[in-house]
Design a protein around this motif. Structure first.
Motif, PDB file in Angstrom:
ATOM      1  N   GLN A  39      24.048  30.448 109.895  1.00  0.00           N
ATOM      2  CA  GLN A  39      24.805  29.908 110.886  1.00  0.00           C
ATOM      3  C   GLN A  39      24.520  29.996 112.261  1.00  0.00           C
ATOM      4  O   GLN A  39      24.213  29.228 113.241  1.00  0.00           O
ATOM      5  CB  GLN A  39      26.266  30.235 110.647  1.00  0.00           C
ATOM      6  N   ALA A  40      24.006  31.377 112.612  1.00  0.00           N
ATOM      7  CA  ALA A  40      23.463  32.004 113.829  1.00  0.00           C
ATOM      8  C   ALA A  40      21.970  31.117 114.136  1.00  0.00           C
ATOM      9  O   ALA A  40      21.791  30.402 115.244  1.00  0.00           O
ATOM     10  CB  ALA A  40      23.159  33.285 113.980  1.00  0.00           C
ATOM     11  N   ILE A  41      21.260  30.977 113.024  1.00  0.00           N
ATOM     12  CA  ILE A  41      19.955  30.199 113.309  1.00  0.00           C
ATOM     13  C   ILE A  41      20.135  28.801 113.875  1.00  0.00           C
ATOM     14  O   ILE A  41      19.509  28.224 114.514  1.00  0.00           O
ATOM     15  CB  ILE A  41      18.925  30.320 111.995  1.00  0.00           C
ATOM     16  N   ASP A  42      20.896  28.140 112.954  1.00  0.00           N
ATOM     17  CA  ASP A  42      21.593  26.701 113.124  1.00  0.00           C
ATOM     18  C   ASP A  42      22.061  26.634 114.512  1.00  0.00           C
ATOM     19  O   ASP A  42      21.705  25.620 115.121  1.00  0.00           O
ATOM     20  CB  ASP A  42      22.490  26.219 112.171  1.00  0.00           C
ATOM     21  N   ASP A  43      22.667  27.455 115.126  1.00  0.00           N
ATOM     22  CA  ASP A  43      23.439  27.423 116.198  1.00  0.00           C
ATOM     23  C   ASP A  43      22.453  27.373 117.495  1.00  0.00           C
ATOM     24  O   ASP A  43      22.402  26.456 118.573  1.00  0.00           O
ATOM     25  CB  ASP A  43      24.468  28.371 116.744  1.00  0.00           C
ATOM     26  N   VAL A  44      21.598  28.388 117.430  1.00  0.00           N
ATOM     27  CA  VAL A  44      20.426  28.516 118.621  1.00  0.00           C
ATOM     28  C   VAL A  44      19.421  27.281 118.299  1.00  0.00           C
ATOM     29  O   VAL A  44      19.145  26.834 119.382  1.00  0.00           O
ATOM     30  CB  VAL A  44      19.694  29.909 118.359  1.00  0.00           C
ATOM     31  N   PHE A  45      19.157  27.150 117.204  1.00  0.00           N
ATOM     32  CA  PHE A  45      18.303  26.005 116.853  1.00  0.00           C
ATOM     33  C   PHE A  45      18.924  24.439 117.529  1.00  0.00           C
ATOM     34  O   PHE A  45      17.999  23.896 118.450  1.00  0.00           O
ATOM     35  CB  PHE A  45      18.012  25.548 115.518  1.00  0.00           C
ATOM     36  N   ARG A  46      20.098  24.452 117.531  1.00  0.00           N
ATOM     37  CA  ARG A  46      20.667  23.090 118.008  1.00  0.00           C
ATOM     38  C   ARG A  46      20.724  23.104 119.673  1.00  0.00           C
ATOM     39  O   ARG A  46      20.532  22.250 120.451  1.00  0.00           O
ATOM     40  CB  ARG A  46      22.298  22.716 117.390  1.00  0.00           C
ATOM     41  N   THR A  47      21.316  24.328 120.001  1.00  0.00           N
ATOM     42  CA  THR A  47      21.360  24.595 121.567  1.00  0.00           C
ATOM     43  C   THR A  47      19.695  24.500 122.299  1.00  0.00           C
ATOM     44  O   THR A  47      19.814  23.942 123.270  1.00  0.00           O
ATOM     45  CB  THR A  47      21.784  26.005 121.733  1.00  0.00           C
ATOM     46  N   THR A  48      18.781  24.926 121.560  1.00  0.00           N
ATOM     47  CA  THR A  48      17.541  24.851 122.132  1.00  0.00           C
ATOM     48  C   THR A  48      17.217  23.489 122.072  1.00  0.00           C
ATOM     49  O   THR A  48      16.492  22.972 123.263  1.00  0.00           O
ATOM     50  CB  THR A  48      16.512  25.555 121.089  1.00  0.00           C
ATOM     51  N   ARG A  49      17.337  22.740 121.124  1.00  0.00           N
ATOM     52  CA  ARG A  49      17.069  21.278 121.120  1.00  0.00           C
ATOM     53  C   ARG A  49      17.711  20.453 121.955  1.00  0.00           C
ATOM     54  O   ARG A  49      17.273  19.548 122.551  1.00  0.00           O
ATOM     55  CB  ARG A  49      17.596  20.677 119.595  1.00  0.00           C
ATOM     56  N   ASP A  50      18.894  20.875 122.669  1.00  0.00           N
ATOM     57  CA  ASP A  50      19.683  20.003 123.423  1.00  0.00           C
ATOM     58  C   ASP A  50      19.112  20.378 125.251  1.00  0.00           C
ATOM     59  O   ASP A  50      19.639  19.995 125.920  1.00  0.00           O
ATOM     60  CB  ASP A  50      21.048  20.400 123.395  1.00  0.00           C
ATOM     61  N   ASP A 134      23.155  36.561 127.617  1.00  0.00           N
ATOM     62  CA  ASP A 134      24.560  36.672 127.513  1.00  0.00           C
ATOM     63  C   ASP A 134      25.154  35.382 126.452  1.00  0.00           C
ATOM     64  O   ASP A 134      26.463  35.200 126.417  1.00  0.00           O
ATOM     65  CB  ASP A 134      25.261  36.262 128.845  1.00  0.00           C
ATOM     66  N   TYR A 135      24.356  34.873 125.737  1.00  0.00           N
ATOM     67  CA  TYR A 135      24.593  33.855 124.726  1.00  0.00           C
ATOM     68  C   TYR A 135      25.296  34.562 123.496  1.00  0.00           C
ATOM     69  O   TYR A 135      24.794  35.465 123.043  1.00  0.00           O
ATOM     70  CB  TYR A 135      23.258  33.170 124.429  1.00  0.00           C
ATOM     71  N   ASP A 136      26.352  33.568 122.974  1.00  0.00           N
ATOM     72  CA  ASP A 136      27.055  34.009 121.893  1.00  0.00           C
ATOM     73  C   ASP A 136      26.857  33.081 120.749  1.00  0.00           C
ATOM     74  O   ASP A 136      27.373  31.819 120.782  1.00  0.00           O
ATOM     75  CB  ASP A 136      28.565  34.111 122.243  1.00  0.00           C
ATOM     76  N   PRO A 137      25.931  33.237 119.949  1.00  0.00           N
ATOM     77  CA  PRO A 137      25.613  32.135 118.596  1.00  0.00           C
ATOM     78  C   PRO A 137      26.859  32.024 117.892  1.00  0.00           C
ATOM     79  O   PRO A 137      26.870  31.057 117.097  1.00  0.00           O
ATOM     80  CB  PRO A 137      24.532  33.072 117.739  1.00  0.00           C
ATOM     81  N   PHE A 138      28.075  32.744 118.078  1.00  0.00           N
ATOM     82  CA  PHE A 138      29.238  32.388 117.251  1.00  0.00           C
ATOM     83  C   PHE A 138      30.271  31.729 117.914  1.00  0.00           C
ATOM     84  O   PHE A 138      31.320  31.321 117.525  1.00  0.00           O
ATOM     85  CB  PHE A 138      29.647  33.632 116.576  1.00  0.00           C
ATOM     86  N   HIS A 139      29.808  31.409 119.356  1.00  0.00           N
ATOM     87  CA  HIS A 139      30.884  30.693 120.175  1.00  0.00           C
ATOM     88  C   HIS A 139      31.730  29.572 119.738  1.00  0.00           C
ATOM     89  O   HIS A 139      32.811  29.493 119.739  1.00  0.00           O
ATOM     90  CB  HIS A 139      30.330  30.681 121.604  1.00  0.00           C
ATOM     91  N   ALA A 140      30.757  28.587 119.365  1.00  0.00           N
ATOM     92  CA  ALA A 140      31.112  27.424 118.912  1.00  0.00           C
ATOM     93  C   ALA A 140      31.930  27.570 117.777  1.00  0.00           C
ATOM     94  O   ALA A 140      33.123  26.756 117.610  1.00  0.00           O
ATOM     95  CB  ALA A 140      29.889  26.270 118.676  1.00  0.00           C
ATOM     96  N   GLN A 141      31.420  28.320 116.963  1.00  0.00           N
ATOM     97  CA  GLN A 141      32.219  28.438 115.615  1.00  0.00           C
ATOM     98  C   GLN A 141      33.672  28.942 115.932  1.00  0.00           C
ATOM     99  O   GLN A 141      34.677  28.557 115.128  1.00  0.00           O
ATOM    100  CB  GLN A 141      31.497  29.388 114.651  1.00  0.00           C
ATOM    101  N   LYS A 142      33.834  29.923 116.746  1.00  0.00           N
ATOM    102  CA  LYS A 142      35.150  30.425 117.178  1.00  0.00           C
ATOM    103  C   LYS A 142      36.010  29.287 117.643  1.00  0.00           C
ATOM    104  O   LYS A 142      37.364  29.322 117.335  1.00  0.00           O
ATOM    105  CB  LYS A 142      34.764  31.654 118.330  1.00  0.00           C
TER     106      LYS A 142
END
Length: 463
Positions: A39-50, A134-142
């Motif tokens: 889930q953390a990998i997916d989050d960072v990947f999506r954020t990087t893509r954007d 300061d990035y939280d890879p779980f922020h969107a999930q929260k």
């Protein structure tokens, strides 16, 4: 902080290990952690893509590579490697303890150490970067999970406003028994708010979350509180109030963000309104931790959500009355925050690998500060595991024995654990209760993994 306390300030009972296939430690290492890292990998990947900044994209890709490597190491039972130095003092604490453990592998190591190590190592991938520190890879999930809690949020907002308004309108002194019942209700709301722990319930549907929350669910769960010291806690706070003591502080060592933080603030606001305490200090984490643990920005996010609930919850169906109730909470809680009656206090101690047996030796300044509080509330399962050393105690072991230095008569600290059970460790149960709950499953304590049972345990180190 000192790294040499690992053995001298730890529970004498053996800790739960990931090698014990009958324990939740084994299930966590084998099943949960790879999912969380994915889930953390997916989050960072999506954020990087954007993003469009080449340097930020390059950093994001390197973080994804490191996360993928860590996931591979967990899944293939590799040796835990030292955490790379990211400039923080706690890296040495982790690595010194890792060396003491003797090059352990993921499926044969102390559960408490390895789970803390997992999140601390994950943070080390972000901390040295320019754009992601300061990035939280779980922020969107929260946020997603909190939005799914809207029904319970609205219900509690209405209840809170009724209580606060009634207390202001009532000119007569509230009867002690009535006050005690109300106190019990608010504490139980705070207790059961822990049911939506993201690190455990990663596949919940919207309907599942709603079932876990709300007044009916809490009422049904009352019989599932296996040890309940709330009457003692009420007497302590009531006597302090009646004594005329000017400063009466309550500390809450926080657990999950979102709905659980919401109910923590319901409790904090209620206690301040009723003048059972005069100040509430919240202790968040200083880095992304166990997926859903509270960071300072999660607190400000929650206040912002209540200020504009239609936009945050994407809920145009909210009635004017419901919106008013939620905005009332924002005004009430933000008022306490702005006046300093609610404040946040960060400390790296909460994200160290060891148990709270080490608190007096490792964080003496924090310990002395906590001793000035009327009560220190430890929320949730991880805090309970840390209080008890996550050790294989006999379940009838007294709570005060299992919490070590904090359980001494002269510890100077009043400790309250509000915990829904999501791990094997449990203490303070009546004789035979564990066997009854295990039923035919004599080899494991699976009843303690579900979050359906709870303990509310108190020790008065000021008595």
């Amino acid at each position: 902080m000192h790294a040499c306390v690992a053995n001298s300030h730890s529970a004498p009972t053996a800790p739960y290990r990931t090698s014990d296939q009958t324990s939740f430690a084994y299930v966590s290492a084998r099943d949960r952690w790879p999912v969380i890292l994915t889930q953390a990998i997916d989050d960072v990947f999506r954020t990087t893509r954007d993003h469009t900044d080449p340097e930020k994209i390059a950093e994001g890709k390197r973080i994804v590579e490191k996360l993928a490597k860590l996931k591979y190491e967990v899944q293939h039972d590799r040796v835990l490697s030292p955490i790379e130095d990211d400039g923080a003092a706690d890296v040495k604490i982790y690595n010194d303890e890792l060396e003491q453990l003797g090059s352990p592998k993921w499926f044969n190591v102390s559960w408490l150490y390895s789970e803390c190590y997992l999140y601390r190592r994950l943070h080390s991938f972000f901390a040295p970067t320019k754009y992601w520190r300061d990035y939280d890879p779980f922020h969107a999930q929260k946020n997603s999970t909190f939005r799914a809690s809207l029904a319970a949020v609205v219900e509690l907002a209405t209840r809170y406003k009724q209580i606060v308004t009634a207390s202001h309108d009532d000119k007569e002194e509230v009867e002690v028994e009535k006050e005690k019942l109300l106190f019990t209700e608010m504490m139980e709301i705070c207790l059961w708010g822990n049911a939506t722990d993201l690190s455990l319930l990663t596949s919940l549907t919207y309907e599942d979350i709603q079932k876990l929350q709300g007044s009916k669910a809490r009422k049904d769960a009352e019989a599932n509180i296996l040890a309940n010291d709330l009457p003692k806690v009420f007497e302590v706070l009531r006597k302090a109030k009646e004594s005329g003591k000017v400063s009466r502080r309550l500390d809450i060592v926080l657990d999950n963000s979102g709905f659980e933080l919401f109910v923590d603030l319901v409790l904090a606001g209620y206690l301040l309104e009723e003048k059972l305490v005069t100040e509430v200090v919240l202790h968040p984490k200083c880095m992304p931790w166990f997926v859903s643990d509270v960071l300072p920005e999660d607190f400000t996010d929650l206040l912002a959500a209540l200020e504009d609930p239609v936009a945050y919850f994407n809920a145009s169906e909210l009635t004017e009355e419901q919106q008013t109730g939620l905005k009332f909470l924002h005004s009430n809680w933000n008022g306490f925050y702005q006046s300093g009656q609610i404040r946040l206090r960060e400390d790296r101690f909460w994200t160290l690998p060891g148990s709270y047996w080490r608190l007096p030796a490792v964080a003496p300044e924090l310990y002395e500060e906590l001793k000035t509080a009327e009560l220190v509330v430890f929320k949730g399962d991880l805090n309970y595991r840390k209080l008890t050393g996550d050790a294989e105690w006999d379940p009838t072991t007294p709570f005060e024995e299992a919490i070590g230095p904090l359980g001494k008569k002269d510890s100077g600290m009043r400790t309250l654990a509000l915990r829904t059970c999501k791990a094997d460790v449990v203490v303070g149960l009546p004789k035979g209760k564990d066997e009854e709950l295990r039923g035919e499953d004599v080899l494991s304590r699976k009843w303690g993994w579900s979050g359906k049972w709870a303990v509310v345990q108190f020790w008065d180190g000021k008595a």
